[in-house]
Design a protein around this motif. Sequence first.
Motif, PDB file in Angstrom:
ATOM      1  N   GLY A   1       5.432   8.058  -7.626  1.00  0.00           N
ATOM      2  CA  GLY A   1       5.421   9.379  -8.243  1.00  0.00           C
ATOM      3  C   GLY A   1       5.476  10.528  -7.263  1.00  0.00           C
ATOM      4  O   GLY A   1       5.393  11.696  -7.666  1.00  0.00           O
ATOM      5  N   SER A   2       5.640  10.233  -5.973  1.00  0.00           N
ATOM      6  CA  SER A   2       5.708  11.290  -4.964  1.00  0.00           C
ATOM      7  C   SER A   2       7.155  11.497  -4.516  1.00  0.00           C
ATOM      8  O   SER A   2       8.052  10.740  -4.884  1.00  0.00           O
ATOM      9  CB  SER A   2       4.849  10.917  -3.749  1.00  0.00           C
ATOM     10  N   ASP A   3       7.356  12.498  -3.665  1.00  0.00           N
ATOM     11  CA  ASP A   3       8.698  12.764  -3.141  1.00  0.00           C
ATOM     12  C   ASP A   3       9.179  11.659  -2.204  1.00  0.00           C
ATOM     13  O   ASP A   3      10.359  11.630  -1.857  1.00  0.00           O
ATOM     14  CB  ASP A   3       8.705  14.104  -2.387  1.00  0.00           C
ATOM     15  N   PHE A   4       8.296  10.774  -1.792  1.00  0.00           N
ATOM     16  CA  PHE A   4       8.688   9.699  -0.888  1.00  0.00           C
ATOM     17  C   PHE A   4       9.291   8.496  -1.619  1.00  0.00           C
ATOM     18  O   PHE A   4       9.735   7.544  -0.982  1.00  0.00           O
ATOM     19  CB  PHE A   4       7.474   9.237  -0.064  1.00  0.00           C
ATOM     20  N   THR A   5       9.269   8.523  -2.940  1.00  0.00           N
ATOM     21  CA  THR A   5       9.860   7.446  -3.731  1.00  0.00           C
ATOM     22  C   THR A   5      10.946   8.024  -4.634  1.00  0.00           C
ATOM     23  O   THR A   5      10.650   8.869  -5.484  1.00  0.00           O
ATOM     24  CB  THR A   5       8.796   6.741  -4.598  1.00  0.00           C
ATOM     25  N   PRO A   6      12.192   7.595  -4.468  1.00  0.00           N
ATOM     26  CA  PRO A   6      13.271   8.130  -5.305  1.00  0.00           C
ATOM     27  C   PRO A   6      13.061   7.806  -6.785  1.00  0.00           C
ATOM     28  O   PRO A   6      12.485   6.764  -7.130  1.00  0.00           O
ATOM     29  CB  PRO A   6      14.517   7.400  -4.781  1.00  0.00           C
ATOM     30  N   THR A   7      13.530   8.694  -7.646  1.00  0.00           N
ATOM     31  CA  THR A   7      13.451   8.439  -9.081  1.00  0.00           C
ATOM     32  C   THR A   7      14.649   7.613  -9.555  1.00  0.00           C
ATOM     33  O   THR A   7      14.549   6.890 -10.541  1.00  0.00           O
ATOM     34  CB  THR A   7      13.394   9.760  -9.866  1.00  0.00           C
TER      35      THR A   7
ATOM     36  N   GLN B   1      15.906   3.754  -5.283  1.00  0.00           N
ATOM     37  CA  GLN B   1      14.605   3.114  -5.104  1.00  0.00           C
ATOM     38  C   GLN B   1      14.783   1.682  -4.613  1.00  0.00           C
ATOM     39  O   GLN B   1      14.040   1.217  -3.740  1.00  0.00           O
ATOM     40  CB  GLN B   1      13.817   3.142  -6.410  1.00  0.00           C
ATOM     41  N   ALA B   2      15.784   0.988  -5.149  1.00  0.00           N
ATOM     42  CA  ALA B   2      16.060  -0.382  -4.708  1.00  0.00           C
ATOM     43  C   ALA B   2      16.540  -0.401  -3.251  1.00  0.00           C
ATOM     44  O   ALA B   2      16.181  -1.302  -2.486  1.00  0.00           O
ATOM     45  CB  ALA B   2      17.092  -1.032  -5.618  1.00  0.00           C
ATOM     46  N   GLN B   3      17.340   0.600  -2.863  1.00  0.00           N
ATOM     47  CA  GLN B   3      17.765   0.711  -1.465  1.00  0.00           C
ATOM     48  C   GLN B   3      16.551   0.887  -0.548  1.00  0.00           C
ATOM     49  O   GLN B   3      16.468   0.275   0.515  1.00  0.00           O
ATOM     50  CB  GLN B   3      18.709   1.895  -1.288  1.00  0.00           C
ATOM     51  N   MET B   4      15.635   1.743  -0.974  1.00  0.00           N
ATOM     52  CA  MET B   4      14.407   1.961  -0.216  1.00  0.00           C
ATOM     53  C   MET B   4      13.654   0.638  -0.031  1.00  0.00           C
ATOM     54  O   MET B   4      13.229   0.287   1.073  1.00  0.00           O
ATOM     55  CB  MET B   4      13.529   2.977  -0.939  1.00  0.00           C
TER      56      MET B   4
ATOM     57  N   ILE C   1       0.837  -1.197   0.000  1.00  0.00           N
ATOM     58  CA  ILE C   1       0.000   0.000   0.000  1.00  0.00           C
ATOM     59  C   ILE C   1       0.873   1.248   0.000  1.00  0.00           C
ATOM     60  O   ILE C   1       0.599   2.218  -0.727  1.00  0.00           O
ATOM     61  CB  ILE C   1      -0.956  -0.008   1.206  1.00  0.00           C
ATOM     62  N   LEU C   2       1.939   1.239   0.795  1.00  0.00           N
ATOM     63  CA  LEU C   2       2.860   2.377   0.805  1.00  0.00           C
ATOM     64  C   LEU C   2       3.441   2.615  -0.583  1.00  0.00           C
ATOM     65  O   LEU C   2       3.514   3.756  -1.047  1.00  0.00           O
ATOM     66  CB  LEU C   2       3.999   2.138   1.799  1.00  0.00           C
ATOM     67  N   CYS C   3       3.857   1.556  -1.244  1.00  0.00           N
ATOM     68  CA  CYS C   3       4.450   1.701  -2.581  1.00  0.00           C
ATOM     69  C   CYS C   3       3.429   2.267  -3.571  1.00  0.00           C
ATOM     70  O   CYS C   3       3.769   3.114  -4.409  1.00  0.00           O
ATOM     71  CB  CYS C   3       4.990   0.362  -3.079  1.00  0.00           C
ATOM     72  N   TYR C   4       2.199   1.821  -3.462  1.00  0.00           N
ATOM     73  CA  TYR C   4       1.146   2.327  -4.350  1.00  0.00           C
ATOM     74  C   TYR C   4       0.897   3.814  -4.097  1.00  0.00           C
ATOM     75  O   TYR C   4       0.880   4.622  -5.036  1.00  0.00           O
ATOM     76  CB  TYR C   4      -0.144   1.535  -4.133  1.00  0.00           C
ATOM     77  N   LEU C   5       0.736   4.188  -2.842  1.00  0.00           N
ATOM     78  CA  LEU C   5       0.445   5.584  -2.508  1.00  0.00           C
ATOM     79  C   LEU C   5       1.643   6.498  -2.755  1.00  0.00           C
ATOM     80  O   LEU C   5       1.480   7.682  -3.052  1.00  0.00           O
ATOM     81  CB  LEU C   5       0.012   5.690  -1.041  1.00  0.00           C
ATOM     82  N   GLY C   6       2.831   5.936  -2.622  1.00  0.00           N
ATOM     83  CA  GLY C   6       4.042   6.756  -2.757  1.00  0.00           C
ATOM     84  C   GLY C   6       4.571   6.872  -4.168  1.00  0.00           C
ATOM     85  O   GLY C   6       5.504   7.642  -4.430  1.00  0.00           O
TER      86      GLY C   6
ATOM     87  N   LEU D   1       9.852   6.164   1.558  1.00  0.00           N
ATOM     88  CA  LEU D   1       8.912   5.220   2.143  1.00  0.00           C
ATOM     89  C   LEU D   1       9.586   4.299   3.157  1.00  0.00           C
ATOM     90  O   LEU D   1       8.943   3.808   4.086  1.00  0.00           O
ATOM     91  CB  LEU D   1       8.261   4.364   1.049  1.00  0.00           C
ATOM     92  N   ALA D   2      10.881   4.085   3.010  1.00  0.00           N
ATOM     93  CA  ALA D   2      11.601   3.237   3.965  1.00  0.00           C
ATOM     94  C   ALA D   2      11.519   3.813   5.374  1.00  0.00           C
ATOM     95  O   ALA D   2      11.346   3.078   6.353  1.00  0.00           O
ATOM     96  CB  ALA D   2      13.062   3.083   3.535  1.00  0.00           C
TER      97      ALA D   2
END
Length: 201
Positions: free
Chosen positions: A76-82, A87-90, A69-74, A157-158
Amino acid sequence: MKLYSMPSSGNSYKVRLLLALQGRAYERVDVEYDSEALAQAHLSGALPFGKAPALHLDDGRVLAESNAILCYLGQGSDFTPTDNFAQAQMLSWMFWEQNQHEGVIAVRAALLHYEHRKPEATPQRLEELLTRGNALLQVMEDTLKAQTWLAGEAITLADICLYGYTHTADTRGGYDLRPYPALCAWRDRIAALPGYVGLDG
């Protein structure tokens, strides 16, 4: 959106926290242990995997498991690295949270606070979880001594994911967090974010 959420659960709380930080509107249905609401949620099929949280989208689709759910909500947001590596580290921290951290830190709190789990709370079991939990908290401490956030230079998100059970590891789980000053400072940084809500918020 409608979120079926267990108020006392860190897994449900991390979803509520992200929604609050994003300022997103949703309907909340509380399904605490042994409640009529939880029984009704089970009967209605609202909880695909038989537990909260479960996010019901406006189009009728349902998503279970807190980190999914976090991944879905996050997305395209600032909480998910581009950046792919960031992103893999997260994600690695999020996998670690469910595979290692949650099964120790959250379980010790559950044994101490949920009546139906108290028969499992033997001194030996609690001591084992205390020892293992301290080692896991040290992993976070070592990382946070070197950097502000768990997966890079910005909150991801992490951090939201691991905050869920870590922020009450002392008050609910009986861990002494004084040996982890970098972790405590990280906890304070998250609590100071605009839109923040606590476990009981």
